[in-house]
Design a protein around this motif. Structure first.
Motif, PDB file in Angstrom:
ATOM      1  N   PHE A 102      46.977   5.316  -7.470  1.00  0.00           N
ATOM      2  CA  PHE A 102      46.114   4.138  -7.351  1.00  0.00           C
ATOM      3  C   PHE A 102      44.972   4.226  -8.350  1.00  0.00           C
ATOM      4  CE2 PHE A 102      48.085   4.622  -3.206  1.00  0.00           C
ATOM      5  CZ  PHE A 102      48.492   3.331  -2.911  1.00  0.00           C
ATOM      6  N   ARG A 103      44.447   3.052  -8.685  1.00  0.00           N
ATOM      7  CA  ARG A 103      43.200   2.935  -9.428  1.00  0.00           C
ATOM      8  C   ARG A 103      42.138   2.392  -8.482  1.00  0.00           C
ATOM      9  NH1 ARG A 103      43.353   6.430 -13.261  1.00  0.00           N
ATOM     10  NH2 ARG A 103      44.872   6.033 -14.906  1.00  0.00           N
ATOM     11  N   SER A 104      40.932   2.929  -8.581  1.00  0.00           N
ATOM     12  CA  SER A 104      39.821   2.510  -7.736  1.00  0.00           C
ATOM     13  C   SER A 104      38.810   1.738  -8.574  1.00  0.00           C
ATOM     14  CB  SER A 104      39.143   3.748  -7.126  1.00  0.00           C
ATOM     15  OG  SER A 104      38.112   3.381  -6.239  1.00  0.00           O
ATOM     16  N   ASP A 105      38.385   0.569  -8.082  1.00  0.00           N
ATOM     17  CA  ASP A 105      37.400  -0.209  -8.839  1.00  0.00           C
ATOM     18  C   ASP A 105      36.001   0.073  -8.315  1.00  0.00           C
ATOM     19  OD1 ASP A 105      37.001  -1.725  -6.539  1.00  0.00           O
ATOM     20  OD2 ASP A 105      37.895  -3.556  -7.349  1.00  0.00           O
ATOM     21  N   ALA A 106      35.027  -0.694  -8.817  1.00  0.00           N
ATOM     22  CA  ALA A 106      33.628  -0.433  -8.489  1.00  0.00           C
ATOM     23  C   ALA A 106      33.328  -0.572  -7.007  1.00  0.00           C
ATOM     24  CB  ALA A 106      32.728  -1.372  -9.295  1.00  0.00           C
ATOM     25  N   ALA A 107      34.101  -1.382  -6.297  1.00  0.00           N
ATOM     26  CA  ALA A 107      33.892  -1.570  -4.865  1.00  0.00           C
ATOM     27  C   ALA A 107      34.750  -0.629  -4.023  1.00  0.00           C
ATOM     28  CB  ALA A 107      34.187  -3.015  -4.477  1.00  0.00           C
ATOM     29  N   GLY A 108      35.510   0.244  -4.690  1.00  0.00           N
ATOM     30  CA  GLY A 108      36.375   1.150  -3.960  1.00  0.00           C
ATOM     31  C   GLY A 108      37.697   0.537  -3.555  1.00  0.00           C
ATOM     32  N   THR A 109      38.001  -0.673  -4.031  1.00  0.00           N
ATOM     33  CA  THR A 109      39.276  -1.314  -3.723  1.00  0.00           C
ATOM     34  C   THR A 109      40.385  -0.650  -4.536  1.00  0.00           C
ATOM     35  OG1 THR A 109      38.133  -3.394  -3.324  1.00  0.00           O
ATOM     36  CG2 THR A 109      40.514  -3.507  -3.658  1.00  0.00           C
ATOM     37  N   SER A 471      26.420  20.649  -3.629  1.00  0.00           N
ATOM     38  CA  SER A 471      26.609  19.220  -3.378  1.00  0.00           C
ATOM     39  C   SER A 471      28.027  18.951  -2.902  1.00  0.00           C
ATOM     40  CB  SER A 471      26.342  18.408  -4.652  1.00  0.00           C
ATOM     41  OG  SER A 471      24.995  18.546  -5.059  1.00  0.00           O
ATOM     42  N   LEU A 472      28.156  17.971  -2.022  1.00  0.00           N
ATOM     43  CA  LEU A 472      29.463  17.473  -1.595  1.00  0.00           C
ATOM     44  C   LEU A 472      29.719  16.146  -2.302  1.00  0.00           C
ATOM     45  CD1 LEU A 472      29.433  18.292   2.224  1.00  0.00           C
ATOM     46  CD2 LEU A 472      30.829  19.370   0.456  1.00  0.00           C
ATOM     47  N   ILE A 473      30.866  16.049  -2.955  1.00  0.00           N
ATOM     48  CA  ILE A 473      31.208  14.866  -3.740  1.00  0.00           C
ATOM     49  C   ILE A 473      32.143  13.995  -2.916  1.00  0.00           C
ATOM     50  CG2 ILE A 473      32.114  14.033  -5.923  1.00  0.00           C
ATOM     51  CD1 ILE A 473      29.586  15.805  -6.100  1.00  0.00           C
ATOM     52  N   GLY A 474      31.745  12.755  -2.676  1.00  0.00           N
ATOM     53  CA  GLY A 474      32.505  11.866  -1.807  1.00  0.00           C
ATOM     54  C   GLY A 474      33.609  11.119  -2.533  1.00  0.00           C
ATOM     55  N   THR A 475      34.285  10.274  -1.791  1.00  0.00           N
ATOM     56  CA  THR A 475      35.398   9.477  -2.312  1.00  0.00           C
ATOM     57  C   THR A 475      35.228   8.032  -1.846  1.00  0.00           C
ATOM     58  OG1 THR A 475      36.941   9.566  -0.430  1.00  0.00           O
ATOM     59  CG2 THR A 475      36.828  11.525  -1.848  1.00  0.00           C
ATOM     60  N   PRO A 476      36.079   7.107  -2.308  1.00  0.00           N
ATOM     61  CA  PRO A 476      35.989   5.722  -1.822  1.00  0.00           C
ATOM     62  C   PRO A 476      36.474   5.537  -0.385  1.00  0.00           C
ATOM     63  CG  PRO A 476      37.094   5.840  -3.962  1.00  0.00           C
ATOM     64  CD  PRO A 476      37.015   7.233  -3.430  1.00  0.00           C
ATOM     65  N   PHE A 477      36.825   6.614   0.296  1.00  0.00           N
ATOM     66  CA  PHE A 477      37.425   6.524   1.626  1.00  0.00           C
ATOM     67  C   PHE A 477      36.509   7.180   2.656  1.00  0.00           C
ATOM     68  CE2 PHE A 477      40.742   6.602  -1.571  1.00  0.00           C
ATOM     69  CZ  PHE A 477      41.450   5.449  -1.270  1.00  0.00           C
ATOM     70  N   PRO A 478      35.584   6.429   3.245  1.00  0.00           N
ATOM     71  CA  PRO A 478      34.591   7.042   4.130  1.00  0.00           C
ATOM     72  C   PRO A 478      35.168   7.595   5.417  1.00  0.00           C
ATOM     73  CG  PRO A 478      34.377   4.652   4.135  1.00  0.00           C
ATOM     74  CD  PRO A 478      35.337   4.986   3.048  1.00  0.00           C
ATOM     75  N   ALA A 479      36.253   7.034   5.922  1.00  0.00           N
ATOM     76  CA  ALA A 479      36.794   7.520   7.193  1.00  0.00           C
ATOM     77  C   ALA A 479      37.552   8.825   7.023  1.00  0.00           C
ATOM     78  CB  ALA A 479      37.709   6.458   7.813  1.00  0.00           C
ATOM     79  N   SER A 480      38.254   8.960   5.917  1.00  0.00           N
ATOM     80  CA  SER A 480      39.108  10.134   5.753  1.00  0.00           C
ATOM     81  C   SER A 480      38.686  11.051   4.614  1.00  0.00           C
ATOM     82  CB  SER A 480      40.560   9.690   5.506  1.00  0.00           C
ATOM     83  OG  SER A 480      40.652   8.924   4.311  1.00  0.00           O
ATOM     84  N   GLY A 481      37.862  10.557   3.693  1.00  0.00           N
ATOM     85  CA  GLY A 481      37.556  11.320   2.488  1.00  0.00           C
ATOM     86  C   GLY A 481      36.858  12.636   2.732  1.00  0.00           C
TER      87      GLY A 481
END
Length: 571
Positions: A102-109, A471-481
């Motif tokens: 997948f590609r992730s855009d600025a909104a995490g879509t 530091s912890l680096i997050g992802t576009p997936f707040p529930a599972s990331g």
């Protein structure tokens, strides 16, 4: 990540996209609990949808050239899905090399990446979810082997979490899969889940730090654990490995002529290990063209004054934190860990770390959401508040009594080892401040400075610390990331703290298909994480990168991902 006919099918993909988008829409929310907040600096945090990458069409870029990128360490484990490979340098180096579906855009879509996927869709019926992955038949591993359903099956078997012999970084999503079967041909995989997993698009996704690896190198625990140890044997991306040079501390990638997608603009990428507090100087000398400055004030000021350079700035789901080792003999009691939390003045540390960065000095009071994310709230029940008197009371109640200047129990001194990597100015400053603060409540701190290349491999990943700062680096997936960082059996739960209640709330968040339910479950999980007191959030980490001004399509990406074949220098 045997079917029977499903009498009633409902499309899932549309509502999942909507949920994902809702989760990352930005607001200026702040904590509504009683945790302390530092006084804002007057500078707003960039929105979570911000991207600062000097975007250009490929036609605007000159073909060829070498990009030099600084990384914090020369890794030992180069598999990003292995527990020991779950750190930023390994992730950075392998993203141009391994498949991301997948590609992730600025909104995490999330949008399917046509280089690897021709089609993907999800359906749900009778409580079971089925995802059908249709692969691009042109996609091949660097050894010439086609990428097929067998690779998806092998990744599932390695990551599903039912056998600890596979040292996986995260089993999130994969542990819910009951079967992966061949579809209409070798280029289609049919994945069945025991129950819905709302963020299934995080699977085989570079933006979620979960790329696909080849079945030939992960089919057994021994292969999974050793194939990418001090080696990157097989790839499948726009670039391939030219040389791993431990003596020079460099990894050199070159454009892969066998790549079936758009030709990379760059000829070569050289990743160079540099101590974090030396990256700006290396940039000034011309040794590197791009580096993650993070909260390094001196580096930020230096880059701002270099001709032909720029600072690229965005908000992101990343945060600075202290991890407490809950299985250290001195920290097994959660009351003691809670006391340590309350004895640390996070406001003071945040102001010191962020001073001079044009970034708001606001403490973070949530483990799973940063303050500019929708639904952010303070669930800490006072544990985020600096309260040395309460910390002292908790230590007394836990049996650690003052004996002179230091607390003792059963003849043991309460002396905590705080491990920080060499070359990280923030870590040294944080250790000094923590030493002073904990001394006020009778807790001794011994700072252990270790080589940057060994900080994760020999200390954090081996649980050889009482307190570790990183530091912890997050992802576009707040529930599972971030799930693997916090569940009790998480492959990257370095605090080793957790609870059944926190696990259950995180599971509810991952399974929910409406934003309100996801938000509520995430915040319930966060409240439980404050109680177990394994990770103390400090502040949202600024995404600040130093870059050559003519470097295009690379910088501070926020929730988006890097399309490496489009990175280059303007004409």
């Amino acid at each position: 990540m045997g079917r029977r006919p499903l009498p009633r099918r409902t499309a899932l993909i549309a509502c999942l996209t909507a949920v994902s988008l809702s989760l990352v829409l930005c607001s200026c929310g702040s904590g509504d609990g009683d945790g302390a907040q530092a006084v804002p600096s007057g500078v707003e945090t960039p929105k979570l949808t911000a991207v600062d990458i000097n975007a250009h069409d490929r036609a605007d870029l000159r073909q060829g050239g070498t990009l030099n990128v600084a990384i914090a360490q020369f890794s030992n484990q180069w598999s990003p899905i292995h527990a020991d490979g779950n750190e930023s340098s390994t992730m950075t180096v392998t993203k141009p090399l391994l498949p991301t579906f997948f590609r992730s855009d600025a909104a995490g879509t999330q949008t399917p990446n046509p280089a690897y996927l021709q089609d993907v869709h999800a359906e749900v019926a009778n409580g079971r979810q089925v995802v059908t992955w249709t692969l691009n038949p042109k996609a091949k591993w660097s050894d010439g082997t086609p990428i097929t359903w067998r690779d998806i099956e092998a990744n599932w078997r390695a990551l599903k979490g039912d056998d600890p012999a596979w040292k996986a970084g995260s089993s999130t999503g994969f542990e819910l899969v009951t079967a992966v079967e061949r579809g209409k041909d070798d280029f289609q995989a049919v994945m069945t889940f025991e129950r819905p997993f709302s963020e299934w698009q995080s699977m085989f996704n570079g933006a979620a730090n979960a790329p696909l690896l080849p079945a030939s190198r992960i089919a057994t625990p021994e292969l999974f654990n050793t194939a990418y140890l001090d080696a990157i044997p097989v790839t499948a991306g726009p670039f391939k490995v030219e040389k791993l040079d431990r003596a020079a501390q460099t990894v050199t990638l070159v454009a892969d002529p066998a790549w079936w997608g758009e030709k990379p603009v760059l000829d070569r990428i050289v990743f160079r290990a540099v101590l974090p507090n030396g990256m700006a100087a290396a940039f000034a000398k011309g040794d590197v063209d791009f580096f993650d400055n993070g909260p390094d004030v001196a580096g930020y000021q230096l880059v701002k004054n270099i001709k032909g350079a720029t600072v690229r700035r965005a908000g992101g789901p990343d945060f600075r934190q202290f991890t407490l080792n809950s299985r250290s003999p001195l920290l097994t009691d959660p009351t003691v860990r809670q006391a340590v939390f309350q004895a640390i003045n996070r406001d003071a540390i945040t102001r010191t770390d962020l001073s001079g960065l044009d970034w708001p000095t606001v403490t973070l009071n949530n483990h799973l959401l940063v303050s500019n994310q929708n639904a952010y709230r303070d669930n800490s029940l006072g544990l985020s508040r600096y309260d040395p008197a309460e910390a002292a009371r908790k230590l007394d109640a836990a049996g650690w009594k003052l004996d002179g200047d230091v607390r003792r129990k059963d003849g043991k001194e309460l002396n905590l080892r705080m491990v920080v990597p060499a070359g990280v100015t923030q870590g040294q400053n944080e250790a000094a401040a923590t030493t002073r603060m904990l001394k006020d409540v009778g807790v001794k701190v011994t700072t252990v400075t270790v080589a940057a290349n060994e900080f994760f491999d020999k200390y954090v990943n081996r649980h050889d610390f009482d307190i570790a700062a990183y530091s912890l680096i997050g992802t576009p997936f707040p529930a599972s990331g971030s799930r693997a960082n916090f569940v009790q059996n998480g492959g990257t739960n370095t605090s080793q703290a957790g609870s059944a209640s926190a696990d259950a709330a995180l599971d509810r968040a991952a399974a929910a298909t409406d934003a309100a339910t996801v938000f509520e479950a995430i915040n319930q999980a966060d409240g439980e994480l404050w109680k177990v007191a394994g990770v103390l959030p400090l502040y949202q980490r600024p995404q600040l990168f130093g870059a050559r001004a003519n470097l295009a399509n690379l910088g501070a990406h926020g929730l988006s991902d890097i399309v490496w074949e489009n990175v280059g220098f303007t004409k």
